[in-house]
Structure formats: C-alpha cells, structure tokens
Design an enzyme around this catalytic site. Structure first.
Site, short mmCIF file in Angstrom:
data_model
loop_
_atom_site.label_atom_id
_atom_site.label_comp_id
_atom_site.label_asym_id
_atom_site.label_seq_id
_atom_site.Cartn_x
_atom_site.Cartn_y
_atom_site.Cartn_z
N SER A 176 -48.03 8.99 20.72
CA SER A 176 -47.67 9.91 19.44
C SER A 176 -48.30 11.03 19.16
CB SER A 176 -47.25 8.83 18.16
OG SER A 176 -48.52 8.35 17.67
N LYS B 261 -53.74 16.89 12.82
CA LYS B 261 -53.63 18.36 12.96
C LYS B 261 -54.93 19.07 12.32
CE LYS B 261 -49.01 18.39 14.40
NZ LYS B 261 -48.85 16.90 14.38
#
Lengths: 217, 217
Positions: free
Chosen positions: B137, B176
């Site tokens: 993922s 991120k």
DNA sequence: CAAAGCCCGGCACATATGTTCTGTTCGGAA
DNA sequence: TTCCGAACAGAACATATGTGCCGGGCTTTG
C-alpha cells in the site's frame, strides 16, 4: 510483579545506574570502563560493591565478563544476547545514474567515504560496496534520487535475485529481478505493477547483486 | 612520496597486521586487546615492539590511545576520525499496513525485536522506532512489502517533511510529504510523477516523521 | 667507514585493575 | 529476640598491563 515471565528481572537502582554508565562510557571511549571507573562514575563507595553488582548483572544476563581481564565487560540485552553487534565497513565508491556503468573493479577504487553499518542493515559479505543514486532513473526499482544502494560484486546471478545489469546496446545500468529464460533474459521491475522487459542474454551483463537500499530524510 | 597530503601514510606490514588484529579482536570481544594480547596475536617478539608500532599508528591517525590505561585503544580511520560510531537501538514495534494506524504511545510498547543501527543509517534521536511494512500500500512512497521504516514520534511537522499521516475518514495511514496550505493539507507522494492529494487539515493527523527506510534482499 | 636513525628484543619496573577477606548494616522470617 | 541473607565498606592482595631503558642489527647518509 511475581510470575511475570517475560519481564526483565528486577534491577536495583544501583544496577541500572551502572548499566547506564557502561553504555555512556563505552559510547564515549570505545572501550569499557574499569571497576574503579565505574566506582567513581556512579559514586559508589567501594570496588567490592561494584564487583558485587557486576556479578548480579552478569547473572541476570545484562553483561558478560572475562575474569582476570581488565575492562572485559560486554553489554548484553538482558537475555544473554550480545547487544553490540559488530559493524561492517562499506566503502562508498561514487554515484550511479542511468547510463553510467558500475565500477568494474570495486576493490581497487579509493572510497570517497566509508559507511559504518551493522549486520541489521546489511549481511556481512566480502567485497560489498555502496553507491549513491543520482537522478530518478531507478524509480521503477523503488529507488529514489539520493538513496544509497549496497551491492555485492557478482558476474552471475540466480533466478529471482535483484541484480545490477548492464544492458550493452542501451549503455545503461538497471536494477531488476533477474530471470534467465533460455536465450533471453527477463528483467522484472521491483514494482509489481510494472511490466518486465526482455533482452537477449548476450546483451545483458550482470555486474552485481543488490544487497540493500538505504534512504534517510 | 613527499608532500602527498591526501594519501594514507605508509604502514609497515607489521602495522597493518596489528590493525587487522585490532579489528578482529574488538569485533569478537567488544573490548580492545592488551598489548600482550596483540603481541601473541600477531606473533611479535616483545611488548616494546608492539608499543613502538602502536605509537607509529597513533602518529599516523589510525588509532588513539589513552596513556596508562589498559586496553585503551580506539580505532580511527587514518585521518584521526573515530571509526567505530556508536550504535542506536531501535525497537521494532510491529507491522504497518494500509488501514492500520501507527502505535500511539511507542514508548510503552514491548518491542518484538530491537534493531542495532549506526548513525550512518539513522540520526540518533530519542524515541525512534521501526515498523515492518506489510503489503504494497505504500508503493507510492517508494516503500515495498518487507521494507522497514524508521519513524520519529511527532504531532506536527514542518512543510516538506515526510510524515506518517493518519487520514481520519479513510481510516488509513499514509507516508507523504507534508505541505500545510491554509485550511487544507497537500500530501505529496514521494514519486515525483504522481499527483498529490488534498485533505482538510482537520482530517489529517500527523503521527510521526519518517526518518529512514531500509530494504534488504 | 663512522654517525645517525629506524626497528627490534629482552627485561625490569610501576601502576592499573580485578579479586578476596573481614566486617557492618539492615530487613524480614522464625 | 535471634538468625540469616542481601547489600555495602574498607583494605589488602595478586596479577594484568603499560612503560622505560639498554643494547643490537640494519639501512641510510655523509
């Protein structure tokens, strides 16, 4: 408190103190303290007290001592396992980017820097060397600009290993999973969603096996 | 030979021998050898010869010694820099997959394993912990199944830092680059070819800062 | 060839350092 | 109370270990 099997055995405050001092001293000097160093460092009144507590720590698996040998204290993890694993020195031989071949004779090159790594990071094999990745040409191998790759010199590889392969007619090095298939070679990107490429076996030269990649922020 | 500033100074065969023995002995015992250990280990006839060569090695910047202190030898790199950096113990607190939040109180968890890493791998900051990545993922963060990520606990982050962000309404953790933009947050994948996502600031919870990633083969 | 310097051998010495012995103190158990 | 073991003090002891000194072979230099 009683019957707690997994818990660390109880350490007296003095013993914890000694343990902390040991860590601090070793990380500062790279060699262990003598009993008298511990004595003054932990404000303990007598060497025999230090000795007494070191014996307790040894029983409980937090240190290991060699008798009659000065400063012979090894730190353990509380379960009798060595805590300070040996480190491996890996020379950084330069940068790698698309189109730039790997060094052919890694041994003979003067390292611009040496990485100090533990065996939790790389397996200890002879000849390992590191390269800094420049540019994003290896993004399909999940390797980014600035990453460090650790390689083991190799001329051949077993199927499924990740290799640094020099593709002759493209004059390019690529990092892919290696699957020889008769007269040609399938090179599979590490990102499973990407398609493999196929090359003539003659056109592919294995230059090394990828051992690890590191990325820091 | 003269005036060669950058080159390593010449080491006699005996000195190289001693250096090799030092490395070997230290990695085996976690404490340095005594002069007499070196003597027998390198088949040298007299302690004074060992002492003589240790002095030369010290002049040339390959070791450092503390006078009058037994076994007080530190390995240097030939330019006077410490070679054996201290290691950092990083607990592995478990696995991370899409949809599984990070541990909230890393301090209180019992590590299933402890990684021993050098400062060449991770900066030494308090509270660091590691997670094994399960599944793909996080492929957009260039992180693959089986990789290890090292995190530093954080509740907030500076713009541009790579964070582990919990996105509340999706019930999902993502890695991120973090850019607060007024009432919303831009979360930029590490793969520059991918598009950022935008979330309400209220909907994003910074759980930690990504410090390093490791991958072994 | 002599002088000087580097490297080595052998050895004794001083001290750094682990070990041990004898007591003492302090709690808890009997 | 008495007894006992854990933890601590203090000191002496034994040895592990770094250092200094003297001399010899060898090469280099003038």
């Amino acid at each position: 408190m009683a019957g707690d099997l997994s818990a660390k055995q109880h350490l007296s405050e003095k013993q914890q103190d000694i343990l902390r001092f040991l860590e601090e001293f070793i990380s500062e000097h790279d060699y262990p303290p003598s009993i008298r160093d511990i004595q003054t460092g932990c404000d303990i009144s007598s060497t025999s007290v230090v000795d007494y507590n070191l014996k307790r720590l040894e029983e409980k698996g937090y240190i290991r001592r060699d008798r009659e040998v000065s400063r012979a204290i090894e730190l353990l993890d509380g379960q009798g396992e060595r805590r300070r694993r040996s480190t491996v020195q890996v020379p950084v031989l330069g940068k790698i980017a698309a189109g730039i071949p790997l060094p052919v004779h890694p041994d003979q090159m003067a390292p611009e820097e040496v990485l100090d790594l533990t065996e939790d990071t790389v397996p200890n094999r002879p000849g390992l060397y590191a390269l800094r990745v420049q540019g994003m040409s290896m993004i399909d191998a999940l390797i980014n600009d600035g990453d460090t790759v650790i390689l083991e010199p190799r001329n051949s590889a077993d199927p499924g290993e990740v290799v640094a392969a020099w593709i002759k007619d493209r004059e390019e090095t690529t990092l892919k999973k290696y699957y020889p298939e008769g007269a040609r070679v399938r090179l599979q990107p590490m990102n499973a969603s990407m398609d493999p490429i196929y090359e003539d076996a003659d056109n592919v030269e294995v230059q090394g096996r990828l051992v690890a990649t590191l990325r820091s922020f």
